[in-house]
Design a protein around this motif. Structure first.
Motif, PDB file in Angstrom:
ATOM      1  N   LYS A   1      35.524  34.908  23.835  1.00  0.00           N
ATOM      2  CA  LYS A   1      36.156  33.580  23.691  1.00  0.00           C
ATOM      3  C   LYS A   1      35.277  32.503  24.340  1.00  0.00           C
ATOM      4  O   LYS A   1      34.433  32.806  25.176  1.00  0.00           O
ATOM      5  CB  LYS A   1      37.534  33.558  24.384  1.00  0.00           C
ATOM      6  N   GLU A   2      35.563  31.257  23.996  1.00  0.00           N
ATOM      7  CA  GLU A   2      34.771  30.166  24.584  1.00  0.00           C
ATOM      8  C   GLU A   2      35.394  29.745  25.903  1.00  0.00           C
ATOM      9  O   GLU A   2      36.094  28.729  25.996  1.00  0.00           O
ATOM     10  CB  GLU A   2      34.673  28.999  23.599  1.00  0.00           C
ATOM     11  N   MET A   3      35.180  30.538  26.927  1.00  0.00           N
ATOM     12  CA  MET A   3      35.681  30.226  28.272  1.00  0.00           C
ATOM     13  C   MET A   3      34.789  30.922  29.288  1.00  0.00           C
ATOM     14  O   MET A   3      34.041  31.848  28.938  1.00  0.00           O
ATOM     15  CB  MET A   3      37.138  30.678  28.430  1.00  0.00           C
ATOM     16  N   LEU A   4      34.863  30.451  30.526  1.00  0.00           N
ATOM     17  CA  LEU A   4      34.103  31.095  31.592  1.00  0.00           C
ATOM     18  C   LEU A   4      34.902  32.294  32.094  1.00  0.00           C
ATOM     19  O   LEU A   4      36.070  32.160  32.456  1.00  0.00           O
ATOM     20  CB  LEU A   4      33.859  30.081  32.715  1.00  0.00           C
ATOM     21  N   VAL A   5      34.266  33.454  32.104  1.00  0.00           N
ATOM     22  CA  VAL A   5      34.947  34.692  32.506  1.00  0.00           C
ATOM     23  C   VAL A   5      34.430  35.089  33.892  1.00  0.00           C
ATOM     24  O   VAL A   5      33.249  35.411  34.058  1.00  0.00           O
ATOM     25  CB  VAL A   5      34.669  35.822  31.494  1.00  0.00           C
ATOM     26  N   VAL A   6      35.308  35.012  34.884  1.00  0.00           N
ATOM     27  CA  VAL A   6      34.913  35.337  36.258  1.00  0.00           C
ATOM     28  C   VAL A   6      35.492  36.708  36.616  1.00  0.00           C
ATOM     29  O   VAL A   6      36.695  36.928  36.490  1.00  0.00           O
ATOM     30  CB  VAL A   6      35.447  34.281  37.257  1.00  0.00           C
ATOM     31  N   VAL A   7      34.615  37.620  37.028  1.00  0.00           N
ATOM     32  CA  VAL A   7      35.085  38.925  37.502  1.00  0.00           C
ATOM     33  C   VAL A   7      34.802  38.992  39.006  1.00  0.00           C
ATOM     34  O   VAL A   7      33.645  38.954  39.430  1.00  0.00           O
ATOM     35  CB  VAL A   7      34.404  40.092  36.767  1.00  0.00           C
ATOM     36  N   ASP A   8      35.868  39.055  39.766  1.00  0.00           N
ATOM     37  CA  ASP A   8      35.766  39.071  41.225  1.00  0.00           C
ATOM     38  C   ASP A   8      35.627  40.531  41.680  1.00  0.00           C
ATOM     39  O   ASP A   8      36.581  41.307  41.611  1.00  0.00           O
ATOM     40  CB  ASP A   8      37.030  38.409  41.795  1.00  0.00           C
ATOM     41  N   GLU A   9      34.432  40.873  42.117  1.00  0.00           N
ATOM     42  CA  GLU A   9      34.158  42.252  42.574  1.00  0.00           C
ATOM     43  C   GLU A   9      33.978  42.282  44.090  1.00  0.00           C
ATOM     44  O   GLU A   9      33.037  42.875  44.615  1.00  0.00           O
ATOM     45  CB  GLU A   9      32.902  42.797  41.879  1.00  0.00           C
ATOM     46  N   ALA A  10      34.905  41.644  44.800  1.00  0.00           N
ATOM     47  CA  ALA A  10      34.809  41.586  46.267  1.00  0.00           C
ATOM     48  C   ALA A  10      34.752  42.992  46.886  1.00  0.00           C
ATOM     49  O   ALA A  10      34.191  43.175  47.964  1.00  0.00           O
ATOM     50  CB  ALA A  10      35.986  40.808  46.835  1.00  0.00           C
ATOM     51  N   TYR A  11      35.338  43.962  46.185  1.00  0.00           N
ATOM     52  CA  TYR A  11      35.415  45.332  46.743  1.00  0.00           C
ATOM     53  C   TYR A  11      34.464  46.286  46.023  1.00  0.00           C
ATOM     54  O   TYR A  11      34.685  47.498  46.012  1.00  0.00           O
ATOM     55  CB  TYR A  11      36.876  45.818  46.676  1.00  0.00           C
ATOM     56  N   PHE A  12      33.397  45.735  45.447  1.00  0.00           N
ATOM     57  CA  PHE A  12      32.451  46.528  44.644  1.00  0.00           C
ATOM     58  C   PHE A  12      31.895  47.741  45.396  1.00  0.00           C
ATOM     59  O   PHE A  12      31.754  48.823  44.842  1.00  0.00           O
ATOM     60  CB  PHE A  12      31.298  45.618  44.187  1.00  0.00           C
ATOM     61  N   GLU A  13      31.591  47.577  46.679  1.00  0.00           N
ATOM     62  CA  GLU A  13      30.960  48.681  47.415  1.00  0.00           C
ATOM     63  C   GLU A  13      31.894  49.884  47.534  1.00  0.00           C
ATOM     64  O   GLU A  13      31.433  51.001  47.774  1.00  0.00           O
ATOM     65  CB  GLU A  13      30.491  48.224  48.798  1.00  0.00           C
ATOM     66  N   PHE A  14      33.197  49.655  47.355  1.00  0.00           N
ATOM     67  CA  PHE A  14      34.148  50.777  47.401  1.00  0.00           C
ATOM     68  C   PHE A  14      34.366  51.369  46.008  1.00  0.00           C
ATOM     69  O   PHE A  14      34.511  52.570  45.864  1.00  0.00           O
ATOM     70  CB  PHE A  14      35.486  50.324  48.007  1.00  0.00           C
ATOM     71  N   SER A  15      34.392  50.522  45.002  1.00  0.00           N
ATOM     72  CA  SER A  15      34.657  51.023  43.641  1.00  0.00           C
ATOM     73  C   SER A  15      33.383  51.545  42.978  1.00  0.00           C
ATOM     74  O   SER A  15      33.450  52.395  42.099  1.00  0.00           O
ATOM     75  CB  SER A  15      35.241  49.919  42.761  1.00  0.00           C
ATOM     76  N   ARG A  16      32.229  51.002  43.382  1.00  0.00           N
ATOM     77  CA  ARG A  16      30.925  51.311  42.778  1.00  0.00           C
ATOM     78  C   ARG A  16      30.932  51.057  41.270  1.00  0.00           C
ATOM     79  O   ARG A  16      30.144  51.657  40.536  1.00  0.00           O
ATOM     80  CB  ARG A  16      30.477  52.756  43.047  1.00  0.00           C
ATOM     81  N   SER A  17      31.797  50.194  40.832  1.00  0.00           N
ATOM     82  CA  SER A  17      31.888  49.921  39.403  1.00  0.00           C
ATOM     83  C   SER A  17      31.678  48.418  39.214  1.00  0.00           C
ATOM     84  O   SER A  17      32.312  47.620  39.903  1.00  0.00           O
ATOM     85  CB  SER A  17      33.282  50.351  38.937  1.00  0.00           C
ATOM     86  N   THR A  18      30.757  48.068  38.326  1.00  0.00           N
ATOM     87  CA  THR A  18      30.445  46.635  38.173  1.00  0.00           C
ATOM     88  C   THR A  18      30.242  46.246  36.715  1.00  0.00           C
ATOM     89  O   THR A  18      29.841  47.083  35.893  1.00  0.00           O
ATOM     90  CB  THR A  18      29.174  46.263  38.973  1.00  0.00           C
ATOM     91  N   PHE A  19      30.528  44.990  36.428  1.00  0.00           N
ATOM     92  CA  PHE A  19      30.250  44.446  35.098  1.00  0.00           C
ATOM     93  C   PHE A  19      29.039  43.516  35.135  1.00  0.00           C
ATOM     94  O   PHE A  19      28.749  42.849  34.147  1.00  0.00           O
ATOM     95  CB  PHE A  19      31.482  43.704  34.571  1.00  0.00           C
ATOM     96  N   ALA A  20      28.342  43.489  36.266  1.00  0.00           N
ATOM     97  CA  ALA A  20      27.212  42.554  36.401  1.00  0.00           C
ATOM     98  C   ALA A  20      26.121  42.822  35.359  1.00  0.00           C
ATOM     99  O   ALA A  20      25.408  41.901  34.953  1.00  0.00           O
ATOM    100  CB  ALA A  20      26.642  42.629  37.814  1.00  0.00           C
ATOM    101  N   GLY A  21      26.005  44.072  34.913  1.00  0.00           N
ATOM    102  CA  GLY A  21      24.983  44.422  33.913  1.00  0.00           C
ATOM    103  C   GLY A  21      25.179  43.716  32.583  1.00  0.00           C
ATOM    104  O   GLY A  21      24.256  43.665  31.756  1.00  0.00           O
ATOM    105  N   LEU A  22      26.354  43.142  32.356  1.00  0.00           N
ATOM    106  CA  LEU A  22      26.623  42.467  31.068  1.00  0.00           C
ATOM    107  C   LEU A  22      26.184  41.001  31.077  1.00  0.00           C
ATOM    108  O   LEU A  22      26.237  40.330  30.051  1.00  0.00           O
ATOM    109  CB  LEU A  22      28.122  42.523  30.751  1.00  0.00           C
ATOM    110  N   ILE A  23      25.771  40.520  32.262  1.00  0.00           N
ATOM    111  CA  ILE A  23      25.460  39.079  32.358  1.00  0.00           C
ATOM    112  C   ILE A  23      24.285  38.691  31.459  1.00  0.00           C
ATOM    113  O   ILE A  23      24.311  37.629  30.827  1.00  0.00           O
ATOM    114  CB  ILE A  23      25.226  38.686  33.841  1.00  0.00           C
ATOM    115  N   GLY A  24      23.286  39.573  31.365  1.00  0.00           N
ATOM    116  CA  GLY A  24      22.122  39.277  30.513  1.00  0.00           C
ATOM    117  C   GLY A  24      22.504  39.029  29.065  1.00  0.00           C
ATOM    118  O   GLY A  24      21.858  38.251  28.361  1.00  0.00           O
TER     119      GLY A  24
END
Ligand SMILES: Cc1ncc(COP(=O)(O)O)c(C=O)c1O
Length: 364
Positions: free
Chosen positions: A186-209
Motif C-alpha cells: 500500500k502507499e503508506m509508511l510501514v514501521v516495524v518496531d523490533e525493540a526486542y529483536f535480540e530476543f526474537s532473532r527475527s527481523t524484517f530489515a532484509g526487506l528494506i532494499g
C-alpha cells in the motif's frame, strides 16, 4: 481559561501524562524499603545492568565536554555493521521513542491517520496525537495476533503510517509476513518496531532494499542495558534516512551513549550469553506460571511475559507485590482485562517473584 494555557497546542492539557513508571530509588523511599529490595520487572530492561566493559570505557571517555557529531558518521557506520546494512540506511536517536516521534513529525499533517493494532506499545498513541495525528486502532485477535483475513476490510483512506511491533509489546506476539506484505503493497509508511529483536532473532530489515516504504526500529535499551542512556536507531531506505537526518535535533545521541553503544557492539558474545540465559529464565517462568491454575499465560519471543488472571484480581496482586518491592506492569484496558506483564529478570529475581506471587495468589 488561564492565559498561558490558551497558548498551548490544542489538546495538550487533556493528554494523559505518559508512563506511570517510577524510578527505583523513589519507589523504595515511598514504600519505606531499602533500594536493594526493589526488583524492577516493569519496563523490560536488562536485569544485569550496564555491562562492566561499558562502565570502564565511560570512565575513560575523552570527549564528554564537546558536542557529538550531528551527522552521526561513526555511530551510523558502527550500527550499520551490526545491522547488516549501509550507513545511509541508519539514523540513531535518543531511544527508539525519538525515532517514532521523528517519523510522525516528518509525515503527519494535522488530522492525518496512523494505523495500529491494539493492544500494543502505548507510546504510539501518545506520540501520534502529540504530532496532530489521529490513531486508527484495530483490535487484535484473542491470541493477540493480527487478523490477516480482515485486513482488506480496514478503511485505509487517509492512513499515512502503520505502526507494527514485532515481538509486540505487551503480548510478545510476532508479526506475520502475510500481514506485513499486505501493508508493504500500500502507499503508506510501514514501521516495524523490533525493540526486542535480540530476543526474537527475527527481523524484517532484509526487506528494506526491495521496499522503499519500510522502516525498522531497534533499541539499545533492552538487550544491551542502556535504557538510561537513551539510544535507539532506525533502519530505512536512503530517501527516508536523508529526510529524517534533516529534521532530527542535532545532538540527541549524547557522547556517553555513543561510547556505550560502541562497546556493546564489540561485546557480541557477552550479550549473546546474557540473552541465552534470559530466554532460559523466561521459558522456566512461563512453565511455572502455566502450571498454576487460574492463569492464562501467553507465549513470548521477548524478555517479558504477559498473563491474564482468570479469577484473582491482577490489580490487588500487582499492589501487594509492589508493597514488597517487586514491580510488575498492570493492564486493565478493554483488550487486556485483568492482565499482568512481568519482565524477565535474573534467575534469583524470578525465584523471588514466583514465590511471592504464588503465595499472594493462593491467599486471594
Ligand atoms: C515496542 C517498544 N518500542 C520502543 C520502545 C522504546 O525504546 P527506547 O527505550 O529505545 O526509546 C519500547 C520500550 O519499552 C518498546 O517496548
Amino acid at each position: 481559561m488561564d492565559y498561558l494555557e490558551s497558548l498551548f497546542k490544542t489538546g495538550v492539557m487533556e493528554m494523559a501524562t505518559y508512563s506511570p513508571i517510577e524510578p527505583p530509588d523513589q519507589i523504595a523511599r515511598r514504600l519505606g524499603l531499602p533500594e536493594s529490595a526493589i526488583i524492577k520487572l516493569d519496563a523490560n530492561e536488562n536485569p544485569y545492568g550496564v555491562a562492566a566493559e561499558v562502565l570502564k570505557e565511560l570512565g575513560r571517555a575523552r570527549y564528554l565536554s564537546i558536542y557529538p557529531d550531528p551527522a552521526q558518521k561513526a555511530v551510523r557506520e558502527e550500527i550499520a555493521g551490526y545491522a547488516g546494512c549501509a550507513a545511509n540506511n541508519i539514523v540513531a536517536g535518543a531511544g527508539a521513542d525519538e525515532l517514532i516521534d521523528l517519523i510522525c513529525r516528518l509525515v503527519l499533517n494535522p488530522g492525518d491517520k496512523v494505523l495500529t493494532f491494539s493492544p500494543t506499545f502505548s507510546y504510539y498513541k501518545h506520540v501520534v496525537e502529540l504530532n496532530g495525528g489521529s490513531l486508527v486502532d484495530v483490535p487484535r485477535n484473542e491470541d493477540y495476533s493480527i487478523n490477516s483475513t480482515q485486513l482488506s476490510a480496514i478503511d485505509l483512506s487517509g492512513i499515512k503510517i502503520v505502526l507494527l511491533c514485532s515481538p509486540n509489546n505487551p503480548s510478545g506476539t510476532m508479526l506475520e509476513r502475510e500481514v506485513l506484505d499486505f501493508f508493504l503493497g500500500k502507499e503508506m509508511l510501514v514501521v516495524v518496531d523490533e525493540a526486542y529483536f535480540e530476543f526474537s532473532r527475527s527481523t524484517f530489515a532484509g526487506l528494506i532494499g526491495s521496499h522503499n516504504n519500510l522502516l525498522v526500529l531497534r533499541t539499545f535499551s533492552k538487550c544491551f542495558g542502556l535504557a538510561g542512556l537513551r539510544v535507539g536507531y532506525g533502519i530505512m531506505p536512503p530517501l527516508l534516512q536523508e529526510a529524517i537526518m534533516k529534521i532530527k535535533p542535532p545532538y540527541s545521541v549524547n557522547m556517553a551513549a555513543e561510547v556505550a553503544l560502541r562497546v556493546c557492539l564489540q561485546q557480541k558474545d557477552f550479550f549473546a550469553s546474557q540473552v541465552k540465559q534470559m530466554i532460559a529464565t523466561r521459558d522456566r517462568v512461563i512453565t511455572a506460571l502455566s502450571g498454576h491454575e487460574g492463569l492464562e499465560v501467553y507465549p513470548s519471543r521477548s524478555n517479558f511475559i504477559l498473563f491474564r488472571l482468570q479469577r484473582a484480581s491482577a490489580k490487588a496482586l500487582k499492589d501487594a507485590l509492589e508493597q514488597k518491592g517487586v514491580l510488575l506492569r498492570y493492564f486493565n484496558t478493554p483488550q487486556l482485562q485483568n492482565h499482568l506483564r512481568v519482565s524477565v529478570g535474573t534467575e534469583e529475581q524470578m525465584d523471588v517473584f514466583l514465590k511471592m506471587f504464588f503465595t499472594l495468589l493462593d491467599a486471594q
